[in-house]
Scaffold this motif. Sequence first.
Motif, PDB file in Angstrom:
ATOM      1  N   ASN A  92       0.820  -1.209   0.000  1.00 59.81           N
ATOM      2  CA  ASN A  92       0.000   0.000   0.000  1.00 59.81           C
ATOM      3  C   ASN A  92       0.854   1.260   0.000  1.00 59.81           C
ATOM      4  N   ARG A  93       1.981   1.191   0.706  1.00 61.10           N
ATOM      5  CA  ARG A  93       2.828   2.372   0.808  1.00 61.10           C
ATOM      6  C   ARG A  93       3.600   2.636  -0.473  1.00 61.10           C
ATOM      7  N   GLU A  94       3.652   1.655  -1.342  1.00 64.50           N
ATOM      8  CA  GLU A  94       4.432   1.836  -2.555  1.00 64.50           C
ATOM      9  C   GLU A  94       3.604   2.416  -3.697  1.00 64.50           C
ATOM     10  N   SER A  95       2.431   2.934  -3.380  1.00 68.62           N
ATOM     11  CA  SER A  95       1.634   3.568  -4.435  1.00 68.62           C
ATOM     12  C   SER A  95       2.400   4.776  -4.948  1.00 68.62           C
ATOM     13  N   PRO A  96       2.227   5.134  -6.214  1.00 69.02           N
ATOM     14  CA  PRO A  96       2.953   6.279  -6.776  1.00 69.02           C
ATOM     15  C   PRO A  96       2.730   7.563  -5.967  1.00 69.02           C
ATOM     16  N   GLU A  97       1.499   7.759  -5.464  1.00 66.45           N
ATOM     17  CA  GLU A  97       1.209   8.965  -4.681  1.00 66.45           C
ATOM     18  C   GLU A  97       2.033   8.980  -3.403  1.00 66.45           C
ATOM     19  N   TYR A  98       2.118   7.816  -2.755  1.00 67.13           N
ATOM     20  CA  TYR A  98       2.867   7.738  -1.501  1.00 67.13           C
ATOM     21  C   TYR A  98       4.344   8.006  -1.768  1.00 67.13           C
ATOM     22  N   VAL A  99       4.878   7.380  -2.791  1.00 66.96           N
ATOM     23  CA  VAL A  99       6.295   7.550  -3.115  1.00 66.96           C
ATOM     24  C   VAL A  99       6.592   9.014  -3.402  1.00 66.96           C
ATOM     25  N   LEU A 100       5.710   9.664  -4.152  1.00 64.86           N
ATOM     26  CA  LEU A 100       5.906  11.073  -4.480  1.00 64.86           C
ATOM     27  C   LEU A 100       5.865  11.930  -3.210  1.00 64.86           C
ATOM     28  N   GLU A 101       4.840  11.703  -2.380  1.00 63.68           N
ATOM     29  CA  GLU A 101       4.728  12.460  -1.128  1.00 63.68           C
ATOM     30  C   GLU A 101       5.950  12.244  -0.249  1.00 63.68           C
ATOM     31  N   GLU A 102       6.405  10.994  -0.173  1.00 64.87           N
ATOM     32  CA  GLU A 102       7.564  10.679   0.652  1.00 64.87           C
ATOM     33  C   GLU A 102       8.798  11.431   0.131  1.00 64.87           C
ATOM     34  N   LYS A 103       8.993  11.431  -1.178  1.00 67.03           N
ATOM     35  CA  LYS A 103      10.142  12.136  -1.764  1.00 67.03           C
ATOM     36  C   LYS A 103      10.047  13.637  -1.516  1.00 67.03           C
ATOM     37  N   GLN A 104       8.842  14.184  -1.658  1.00 72.99           N
ATOM     38  CA  GLN A 104       8.661  15.625  -1.421  1.00 72.99           C
ATOM     39  C   GLN A 104       8.945  15.967   0.042  1.00 72.99           C
ATOM     40  N   PHE A 105       8.436  15.133   0.945  1.00 74.28           N
ATOM     41  CA  PHE A 105       8.661  15.365   2.368  1.00 74.28           C
ATOM     42  C   PHE A 105      10.149  15.250   2.691  1.00 74.28           C
ATOM     43  N   GLN A 106      10.797  14.220   2.142  1.00 73.76           N
ATOM     44  CA  GLN A 106      12.226  14.023   2.401  1.00 73.76           C
ATOM     45  C   GLN A 106      13.032  15.229   1.910  1.00 73.76           C
ATOM     46  N   LYS A 107      12.669  15.763   0.755  1.00 71.84           N
ATOM     47  CA  LYS A 107      13.368  16.939   0.223  1.00 71.84           C
ATOM     48  C   LYS A 107      13.151  18.140   1.140  1.00 71.84           C
ATOM     49  N   LYS A 108      11.896  18.319   1.588  1.00 72.65           N
ATOM     50  CA  LYS A 108      11.575  19.422   2.507  1.00 72.65           C
ATOM     51  C   LYS A 108      12.397  19.298   3.798  1.00 72.65           C
ATOM     52  N   LEU A 109      12.460  18.076   4.326  1.00 70.87           N
ATOM     53  CA  LEU A 109      13.208  17.827   5.557  1.00 70.87           C
ATOM     54  C   LEU A 109      14.699  18.088   5.346  1.00 70.87           C
ATOM     55  N   ASP A 110      15.248  17.555   4.247  1.00 70.12           N
ATOM     56  CA  ASP A 110      16.673  17.776   3.961  1.00 70.12           C
ATOM     57  C   ASP A 110      16.982  19.265   3.836  1.00 70.12           C
ATOM     58  N   ASP A 111      16.127  19.985   3.105  1.00 68.80           N
ATOM     59  CA  ASP A 111      16.337  21.433   2.935  1.00 68.80           C
ATOM     60  C   ASP A 111      16.289  22.148   4.290  1.00 68.80           C
ATOM     61  N   ALA A 112      15.297  21.778   5.111  1.00 69.97           N
ATOM     62  CA  ALA A 112      15.142  22.421   6.419  1.00 69.97           C
ATOM     63  C   ALA A 112      16.345  22.108   7.310  1.00 69.97           C
ATOM     64  N   LEU A 113      16.805  20.850   7.288  1.00 72.44           N
ATOM     65  CA  LEU A 113      17.975  20.479   8.095  1.00 72.44           C
ATOM     66  C   LEU A 113      19.226  21.216   7.618  1.00 72.44           C
ATOM     67  N   ASN A 114      19.387  21.299   6.300  1.00 74.73           N
ATOM     68  CA  ASN A 114      20.557  21.991   5.745  1.00 74.73           C
ATOM     69  C   ASN A 114      20.541  23.488   6.057  1.00 74.73           C
ATOM     70  N   ALA A 115      19.338  24.055   6.239  1.00 74.82           N
ATOM     71  CA  ALA A 115      19.214  25.486   6.542  1.00 74.82           C
ATOM     72  C   ALA A 115      19.539  25.804   8.011  1.00 74.82           C
ATOM     73  N   LEU A 116      19.513  24.770   8.859  1.00 75.23           N
ATOM     74  CA  LEU A 116      19.816  24.995  10.284  1.00 75.23           C
ATOM     75  C   LEU A 116      21.277  25.376  10.456  1.00 75.23           C
TER      76      LEU A 116
END
Length: 166
Positions: A92-116
């Motif tokens: 269920n978690r491997e649906s394209p929507e989930y994968v996309l959301e996960e990648k977007q969230f991971q990018k947001k998190l990485d950007d936020a961590l890098n900005a600290l």
Amino acid sequence: MANVCEEHIFSSIFKDNSKTVFNYIYYKFGNEEKASDAVQEAFVKLWENCTKVSPEKAKSYLYTVANNLYLNVIKAEKVRLKYADLHSNSINRESPEYVLEEKQFQKKLDDALNALPENQRTTFLLNRIDGKKYSEIAEMEGVSIKAIEKRMHLALKTLREQIDGI
């Protein structure tokens, strides 16, 4: 001396106990087929161990073995169900929507961590990823525990502002 290995004694034990052992397992677990299997297996084990089990102990031996066999079946089913749940969740978690959301969230998190600031990022990652205690981080960084608490507070505040849902 009577011996369970003697066919007429084993047969007598079977006639006297097979139905009651079956009912015991069936009533306990509610599955006729599996109860039947457990009873058959218990009698096979009794026959295999006929020199070790006296006729007086045969009935209690059968109940114990049948019950243990059935408990093992239940345990195995729980493991299979747990695995099936984990497997179905991963599908269920491997649906394209989930994968996309996960990648977007991971990018947001990485950007936020890098900005600290570096000291906040280090403190946050040491605590949340490596599981280090504030006292351990303070020792590593050569600062007070209060300084680490302040860094962590600021890091969390910044991350919450930049990422919804953390």
